[in-house]
Write a protein that holds these residues in place. Structure first.
Motif, short mmCIF file in Angstrom:
data_model
loop_
_atom_site.label_atom_id
_atom_site.label_comp_id
_atom_site.label_asym_id
_atom_site.label_seq_id
_atom_site.Cartn_x
_atom_site.Cartn_y
_atom_site.Cartn_z
N ASP A 281 0.83 -1.21 0.00
CA ASP A 281 0.00 0.00 0.00
C ASP A 281 0.87 1.26 0.00
O ASP A 281 0.56 2.23 -0.69
N VAL A 282 1.96 1.23 0.76
CA VAL A 282 2.85 2.39 0.84
C VAL A 282 3.51 2.64 -0.52
O VAL A 282 3.65 3.79 -0.96
N LEU A 283 3.90 1.57 -1.19
CA LEU A 283 4.60 1.72 -2.47
C LEU A 283 3.75 2.40 -3.54
O LEU A 283 4.29 3.00 -4.47
N LYS A 284 2.43 2.32 -3.40
CA LYS A 284 1.56 2.94 -4.40
C LYS A 284 1.63 4.46 -4.37
O LYS A 284 1.27 5.12 -5.34
N THR A 285 2.09 5.01 -3.25
CA THR A 285 2.08 6.48 -3.11
C THR A 285 3.48 7.06 -2.90
O THR A 285 3.62 8.27 -2.77
N THR A 286 4.49 6.23 -2.83
CA THR A 286 5.85 6.74 -2.64
C THR A 286 6.69 6.39 -3.85
O THR A 286 6.20 5.90 -4.85
N GLY A 287 7.96 6.63 -3.76
CA GLY A 287 8.89 6.30 -4.84
C GLY A 287 10.28 6.72 -4.43
O GLY A 287 10.48 7.37 -3.40
N ILE A 288 11.25 6.35 -5.23
CA ILE A 288 12.63 6.76 -4.95
C ILE A 288 12.79 8.22 -5.39
O ILE A 288 12.46 8.56 -6.53
N PRO A 289 13.30 9.09 -4.52
CA PRO A 289 13.50 10.49 -4.91
C PRO A 289 14.46 10.60 -6.10
O PRO A 289 15.49 9.95 -6.15
N THR A 290 14.06 11.44 -7.07
CA THR A 290 14.89 11.64 -8.26
C THR A 290 15.17 13.12 -8.52
O THR A 290 15.69 13.47 -9.58
N ASP A 291 14.78 13.98 -7.56
CA ASP A 291 14.99 15.41 -7.78
C ASP A 291 16.46 15.77 -7.62
O ASP A 291 17.26 15.00 -7.09
N SER A 292 16.83 16.94 -8.07
CA SER A 292 18.24 17.36 -8.06
C SER A 292 18.79 17.50 -6.65
O SER A 292 19.99 17.31 -6.42
N ALA A 293 17.94 17.81 -5.67
CA ALA A 293 18.42 17.98 -4.29
C ALA A 293 18.79 16.64 -3.67
O ALA A 293 19.73 16.54 -2.88
N SER A 294 18.04 15.59 -4.02
CA SER A 294 18.30 14.26 -3.44
C SER A 294 17.95 13.20 -4.48
O SER A 294 16.85 12.65 -4.47
N ASN A 295 18.89 12.93 -5.37
CA ASN A 295 18.65 11.94 -6.41
C ASN A 295 19.11 10.56 -5.92
O ASN A 295 20.22 10.12 -6.19
N GLN A 296 18.22 9.90 -5.18
CA GLN A 296 18.56 8.60 -4.60
C GLN A 296 18.53 7.48 -5.64
O GLN A 296 19.13 6.43 -5.42
N LEU A 297 17.86 7.70 -6.77
CA LEU A 297 17.92 6.71 -7.85
C LEU A 297 19.36 6.53 -8.31
O LEU A 297 19.83 5.41 -8.50
N LYS A 298 20.07 7.63 -8.45
CA LYS A 298 21.48 7.58 -8.85
C LYS A 298 22.29 6.79 -7.84
O LYS A 298 23.13 5.95 -8.21
N TYR A 299 22.02 7.01 -6.57
CA TYR A 299 22.74 6.30 -5.50
C TYR A 299 22.49 4.80 -5.58
O TYR A 299 23.42 3.99 -5.53
N TRP A 300 21.21 4.40 -5.70
CA TRP A 300 20.86 2.98 -5.74
C TRP A 300 21.51 2.29 -6.94
O TRP A 300 22.04 1.18 -6.82
N VAL A 301 21.48 2.93 -8.10
CA VAL A 301 22.06 2.32 -9.30
C VAL A 301 23.57 2.17 -9.15
O VAL A 301 24.15 1.13 -9.49
N GLN A 302 24.21 3.20 -8.62
CA GLN A 302 25.67 3.13 -8.41
C GLN A 302 26.04 2.00 -7.46
O GLN A 302 27.00 1.26 -7.71
N LYS A 303 25.30 1.86 -6.38
CA LYS A 303 25.61 0.80 -5.40
C LYS A 303 25.32 -0.57 -5.99
O LYS A 303 26.06 -1.54 -5.74
N ALA A 304 24.25 -0.69 -6.77
CA ALA A 304 23.92 -1.97 -7.39
C ALA A 304 25.02 -2.39 -8.37
O ALA A 304 25.42 -3.56 -8.40
N LYS A 305 25.53 -1.43 -9.14
CA LYS A 305 26.60 -1.75 -10.09
C LYS A 305 27.91 -2.01 -9.37
O LYS A 305 28.77 -2.75 -9.87
N LEU A 306 28.07 -1.42 -8.20
CA LEU A 306 29.28 -1.66 -7.41
C LEU A 306 29.32 -3.11 -6.91
O LEU A 306 30.37 -3.77 -6.99
N VAL A 307 28.20 -3.61 -6.42
CA VAL A 307 28.18 -4.97 -5.87
C VAL A 307 28.08 -6.02 -6.98
O VAL A 307 28.47 -7.17 -6.79
N ASN A 308 27.58 -5.63 -8.14
CA ASN A 308 27.48 -6.57 -9.27
C ASN A 308 27.72 -5.82 -10.58
O ASN A 308 26.78 -5.33 -11.21
N PRO A 309 28.97 -5.73 -11.01
CA PRO A 309 29.29 -4.99 -12.25
C PRO A 309 28.65 -5.58 -13.50
O PRO A 309 28.56 -4.89 -14.52
#
Length: 202
Positions: A129-157
């Protein structure tokens, strides 16, 4: 002269072998089937005429809702554990074993990191239910999508990236995700679409 009637014999067909084959085939298809991960929303992808198979493994999928909310999915449990360990280290968060298990079992990453601990303590239905109204922040102030992708590629290139957006998602919302990937030099990714008919004249 009296007619001689032939005796009627009952027809018996042994179906044991057929049922054995059916069970074997059913077992084979169950064991080899690839199940689609649960997604927080139903997405109707646009059509294209290009047929390139999406990888079955080592896949990081970015899901974009029509309203611009962004989610992320990792298909390997070990990758999820390793990425969560990186988050714990970078953000100084201690995740319990129960929270780690909840993170691994939840197919979708889709809340801001500062809400992650509280989110993982919820029952699975409440998480959905929570996921339907939230999401990973992608704005310029806090682009956490960039962080998640970088960490995912770090652990599995070897991870390959796929972007999946609803056909009604405005292009600027999708372009925001693409720009994030380009910013971190991830220029090779797949766009997930449905295969359509080739236009006439081609």
């Amino acid at each position: 002269m009296a007619k001689v009637k032939a005796k009627k014999h009952s027809t018996f067909i042994d179906m044991t072998a057929m049922s054995d084959v059916t069970v074997l085939l059913l077992t084979f298809f169950m064991l080899t089937a690839t199940f689609l991960p649960k997604e927080p929303i139903q997405v109707t992808t646009p059509q294209s005429v290009v047929e390139i198979k999406i990888p079955d493994a080592n896949l990081l999928t970015i899901l974009v809702k029509p309203d611009g909310l962004v989610y992320l999915n990792l298909d390997r449990p070990n990758d999820k554990r390793a990425v969560l360990a990186e988050v714990a280290k970078d953000y100084n968060i201690s995740f319990s074993d129960k929270q780690v298990l909840s993170f691994v079992n939840q197919a979708t990453i889709g809340v801001p990191i500062n809400q992650l601990s509280q989110f993982l303590d919820m029952p699975m239905l409440d998480q959905d239910d929570v996921l339907k109204t939230t999401g990973i922040p992608t704005d310029s102030a806090s682009n956490q999508l960039k962080y998640w992708v970088q960490k995912a590629k770090l652990v599995n290139p070897d991870l390959q990236i796929a972007v999946k957006a609803d056909r009604s998602t405005p292009y600027p919302k999708v372009n925001n995700v693409i720009a994030t990937l380009q910013e971190i030099k991830e220029n090779r990714f797949n766009l997930i679409t449905n295969l359509g008919k080739m236009p006439e004249g081609f």
